[in-house]
Design a protein around this motif. Structure first.
Motif, PDB file in Angstrom:
ATOM      1  N   GLY A  99       7.773  -2.781   6.009  1.00 34.73           N
ATOM      2  CA  GLY A  99       7.654  -1.371   6.338  1.00 34.73           C
ATOM      3  C   GLY A  99       6.287  -1.116   6.947  1.00 34.73           C
ATOM      4  N   ILE A 100       6.231  -0.263   7.966  1.00 30.98           N
ATOM      5  CA  ILE A 100       4.924   0.116   8.517  1.00 30.98           C
ATOM      6  C   ILE A 100       4.773   1.623   8.335  1.00 30.98           C
ATOM      7  N   ILE A 101       3.704   2.030   7.662  1.00 33.06           N
ATOM      8  CA  ILE A 101       3.454   3.450   7.501  1.00 33.06           C
ATOM      9  C   ILE A 101       2.079   3.769   8.060  1.00 33.06           C
ATOM     10  N   GLY A 102       1.820   5.028   8.280  1.00 28.49           N
ATOM     11  CA  GLY A 102       0.532   5.431   8.833  1.00 28.49           C
ATOM     12  C   GLY A 102       0.623   6.848   9.324  1.00 28.49           C
ATOM     13  N   VAL A 134       4.575  -3.787   2.724  1.00 27.54           N
ATOM     14  CA  VAL A 134       4.184  -2.559   3.401  1.00 27.54           C
ATOM     15  C   VAL A 134       2.865  -2.778   4.137  1.00 27.54           C
ATOM     16  N   ILE A 135       2.854  -2.405   5.408  1.00 28.10           N
ATOM     17  CA  ILE A 135       1.613  -2.461   6.179  1.00 28.10           C
ATOM     18  C   ILE A 135       1.182  -1.019   6.432  1.00 28.10           C
ATOM     19  N   VAL A 136      -0.049  -0.711   6.068  1.00 30.94           N
ATOM     20  CA  VAL A 136      -0.545   0.648   6.247  1.00 30.94           C
ATOM     21  C   VAL A 136      -1.510   0.667   7.421  1.00 30.94           C
ATOM     22  N   MET A 137      -1.200   1.503   8.427  1.00 26.34           N
ATOM     23  CA  MET A 137      -2.066   1.591   9.602  1.00 26.34           C
ATOM     24  C   MET A 137      -2.945   2.834   9.497  1.00 26.34           C
ATOM     25  N   ASN A 138      -4.169   2.698   9.964  1.00 29.18           N
ATOM     26  CA  ASN A 138      -5.063   3.843  10.023  1.00 29.18           C
ATOM     27  C   ASN A 138      -5.980   3.707  11.221  1.00 29.18           C
ATOM     28  N   GLU A 165      -4.986  -0.959   7.373  1.00 31.30           N
ATOM     29  CA  GLU A 165      -5.786  -0.494   6.243  1.00 31.30           C
ATOM     30  C   GLU A 165      -5.400  -1.249   4.969  1.00 31.30           C
ATOM     31  N   MET A 166      -4.090  -1.451   4.771  1.00 29.24           N
ATOM     32  CA  MET A 166      -3.612  -2.204   3.609  1.00 29.24           C
ATOM     33  C   MET A 166      -2.403  -3.006   4.037  1.00 29.24           C
ATOM     34  N   ASP A 167      -2.131  -4.053   3.290  1.00 34.58           N
ATOM     35  CA  ASP A 167      -0.998  -4.914   3.594  1.00 34.58           C
ATOM     36  C   ASP A 167      -0.621  -5.614   2.301  1.00 34.58           C
ATOM     37  N   GLY A 168       0.553  -5.323   1.778  1.00 37.71           N
ATOM     38  CA  GLY A 168       0.927  -5.970   0.528  1.00 37.71           C
ATOM     39  C   GLY A 168       2.290  -5.527   0.051  1.00 37.71           C
ATOM     40  N   LYS A 169       2.651  -5.921  -1.160  1.00 32.87           N
ATOM     41  CA  LYS A 169       3.928  -5.514  -1.744  1.00 32.87           C
ATOM     42  C   LYS A 169       3.899  -4.002  -1.970  1.00 32.87           C
ATOM     43  N   PRO A 170       5.063  -3.343  -1.907  1.00 39.85           N
ATOM     44  CA  PRO A 170       5.077  -1.894  -2.119  1.00 39.85           C
ATOM     45  C   PRO A 170       4.339  -1.502  -3.398  1.00 39.85           C
ATOM     46  N   ALA A 171       4.552  -2.262  -4.466  1.00 39.04           N
ATOM     47  CA  ALA A 171       3.898  -1.919  -5.730  1.00 39.04           C
ATOM     48  C   ALA A 171       2.380  -1.956  -5.589  1.00 39.04           C
ATOM     49  N   GLU A 172       1.877  -2.930  -4.836  1.00 44.89           N
ATOM     50  CA  GLU A 172       0.419  -3.033  -4.677  1.00 44.89           C
ATOM     51  C   GLU A 172      -0.133  -1.880  -3.850  1.00 44.89           C
ATOM     52  N   VAL A 173       0.606  -1.559  -2.779  1.00 47.94           N
ATOM     53  CA  VAL A 173       0.104  -0.528  -1.871  1.00 47.94           C
ATOM     54  C   VAL A 173       0.182   0.857  -2.503  1.00 47.94           C
ATOM     55  N   PHE A 174       1.330   1.165  -3.121  1.00 54.25           N
ATOM     56  CA  PHE A 174       1.508   2.519  -3.637  1.00 54.25           C
ATOM     57  C   PHE A 174       0.733   2.776  -4.928  1.00 54.25           C
TER      58      PHE A 174
END
Ligand SMILES: Nc1ncnc2c1ncn2[C@@H]1O[C@H](COP(=O)(O)OP(=O)(O)OP(=O)(O)O)[C@@H](O)[C@H]1O
Ligand SMILES: [Mg+2]
Lengths: 282, 268
Positions: free
Chosen positions: A37-40, A212-216, A221-230
């Motif tokens: 998943g890519i969010i941002g 999940v990859i978090v873009m900013n 900004e972050m990249d990891g398992k959903p549990a780690e990111v959220f």
């Protein structure tokens, strides 16, 4: 085979007063069969990033290699076949006289014969949950949600090994949303298709993806398992995002019931945890 | 490809030219055009060139970007150059080879042509670079207002122009998106002969038309929902206003024109 992104930077309209750095030094590896998943925040560069995966955009610097093919190379046909991209509002790209012809566009361009194309069209339309009776209709007669599915079927018919969906559920009703994500997840499970899902809805990302990859601002900004990111809600909020609603609920519950877990990101998990807690009380 | 078109684009800024009233700028451009088309001495050309460079400088638009707008001119320039060089008969011979005959006059006419075209394009670009489409059409509507009395639908024409200008970037963006989406499905736009290539654009043109009509429809509804009903009795949020800056600008342009024309007259 994987997607490898090395030191990728991309600037729109380079050399004009409107120059705009959209990606800055991205490093990334996505393996076969992943569900990412890519969010941002809006404008963080998600769409720009995914358009590099099939060579629609070429790096300003750095490189992108998919299945061992550098996207800078001249021959992009194979790459376009391997990586299927469904754009935001894909229904706007329909153009043929019939639904059938529109779905067949990609396969025919790939050079498949009519028979093979025919099977693929029928397969694709049923995969997106539509009946074959729609095949002879004019695309413009369909409802918005149906058009969306037809457009996605057009990409699926090319049988991509890597499927990229840029906000595929924007503007769909809740039922349509779940159904669509359901069949994408199914596709991932049954055919081992690598899926890359760009979305603004944390709930869907938490529920369906495994990474999940978090873009900013054009960077990861972050990249990891959903549990780690959220888990890191504060950091997400700082860059204009949020955790799934259910996580906030669990946090509030924890404030009054310290034994309950609050590292929970989907409704199913929450249900389990809460019933466990209630069982524990009884 | 699409991005090479710079004429007609607005580039935000805060220079004197950005702040001036669109009417001042448009009248100045008319005068400037008259000067460029009549100038005919080395001194005159030099002054026009200096004046143009100065204007670009003042506008704060990067020089390179302004020059980019000259690319389409280049094509016309080469074309006219060829015609001029070959077909200007008579005159003092400079160079001859077989049927190619270059005369002093032919070369001069060509250079003048290129000079005029380039400076005019730069002038016009500066106008659009420094004026938002809305202010531009407001200015036009205002300047043309006298024609309303004889029944010319000036307001409607200005509104059409505003809308058209407003949608150019939107449609370009849309075109690019659709091209990308179809390319991702394997559409191929640059192989094959001319007819094949033209045909390959159908997957782009059809969705583009559909979306243009959809947008037009939505816009009409939105305008009606906000009670738009033509120009009669309509007031504006932003009034055009002539300030000291405009008098200053007008004075400079008038002075420039006067100097050049006096020079030309005395040279005769
Ligand atoms: N065609 C374009 N021309 C110029 N700049 C662009 C273009 N497309 C995007 N940008 C800019 O690049 C940056 C990243 O845009 P991008 O579309 O990748 O963001 P995004 O994360 O997909 O946003 P959203 O969630 O709104 O879709 C933005 O600042 C945007 O303004
Ligand atoms: Mg996007």
């Amino acid at each position: 085979m994987p997607i490898i992104v090395e030191n990728l930077s991309y600037t729109y309209m380079k050399g004009s007063p409107f120059e705009r750095a959209a990606l800055r030094n991205i490093n990334l590896k996505i393996d076969d069969g992943e569900y990412v998943g890519i969010i941002g925040h809006t404008g963080s560069g998600k769409s720009t990033l995914v358009q590099h995966f099939n060579g629609l955009l070429k790096p300003t610097s750095g490189r992108v290699v998919v299945n061992g093919m550098d996207t800078m190379s001249k021959n992009l046909r194979d790459l376009r076949r391997i990586v299927g991209i469904v754009f935001q509002y894909p229904e706007h790209q329909l153009f043929e006289e019939t639904v059938y012809k529109d779905i067949a566009f990609g396969p025919l361009k790939m050079g498949l014969d009519e028979k093979e194309t025919d099977t693929r069209v029928k397969e694709a339309i049923s995969k997106v949950g539509l009946g074959e009776e729609l095949l002879n209709k004019l695309p413009f007669e369909l409802s918005g949600g149906q058009k969306r599915r037809v457009a996605i079927a057009g990409v699926l018919a090319m049988k991509p090994e890597i499927l990229v969906l840029d906000e595929p559920i924007a503007g769909l009703d809740p039922g349509g949303r779940d159904e669509l994500l359901g069949f994408i997840t199914n596709l991932h499970k049954s055919m081992r298709v690598t899926v890359i899902l760009v979305s603004h809805r944390m709930e869907d990302i938490a529920r369906h993806t495994k990474r999940v990859i978090v873009m900013n601002r054009g960077m990861i900004e972050m990249d990891g398992k959903p549990a780690e990111v959220f888990r890191d809600v504060e950091r997400l909020e700082e860059i204009g995002l949020s955790a799934p609603q259910i996580t906030y609920l669990m946090r509030k519950l924890k404030a009054v019931m310290p034994e309950i877990r609050d590292d929970i990101y989907t409704v199913e998990e929450a249900k389990k945890e809460i019933s466990k807690y209630i069982g524990h009380l009884l | 490809m699409i991005k090479d078109i710079t004429l007609g684009q607005y580039i935000p800024g805060d220079s004197v030219l950005h702040r001036a009233d669109p009417r001042t700028k448009m009248l100045s451009i008319v005068l400037y055009t008259a000067v460029v088309l009549t100038v005919n001495s080395y001194m005159g050309y030099t002054l026009v060139l200096l004046f143009t460079l100065l204007a670009v400088r003042i506008s704060g638009i990067p020089f390179k970007y302004t020059l980019k707008g000259l690319k389409p001119v280049l094509f016309i320039a080469v074309f006219t150059a060829v015609i001029n060089i070959f077909f200007t008969g008579g005159g003092t011979l400079l160079f001859q080879y077989a049927f190619i005959r270059i005369s002093y006059e032919g070369l001069g006419a060509t250079l003048r042509m290129i000079f005029r075209l380039s400076t005019l394009v730069i002038g016009a670009s500066l106008l659009t670079f420094t004026t938002t489409p809305i202010r531009l059409t407001d200015g036009i509507e205002n300047l043309m207002a006298p024609l309303k009395r004889i029944g010319v639908p000036i307001h409607e024409m200005a509104m059409m122009m505003t809308i058209a200008l407003r949608f150019i970037p939107t449609l370009l963006e849309e075109t690019e998106k659709i091209i990308k989406a179809q390319a991702a499905r394997g559409a191929d736009f640059d192989t094959g002969n001319f007819i094949k290539r033209a045909k390959s654009y159908m997957p782009v043109l059809i969705p583009l038309f559909v979306s243009a009509f959809r947008r037009a429809d939505e816009l009409a509804v939105a305008m009606e929902a906000r009670c738009y009903r033509g120009g009669v009795g309509r007031t504006r949020l932003r009034q055009l206003e002539i300030t000291r800056l405009d008098y200053g600008l007008a004075a400079v342009v008038l002075f420039f024109a006067a100097v050049i024309w006096l020079l030309e007259a005395s040279a005769l």
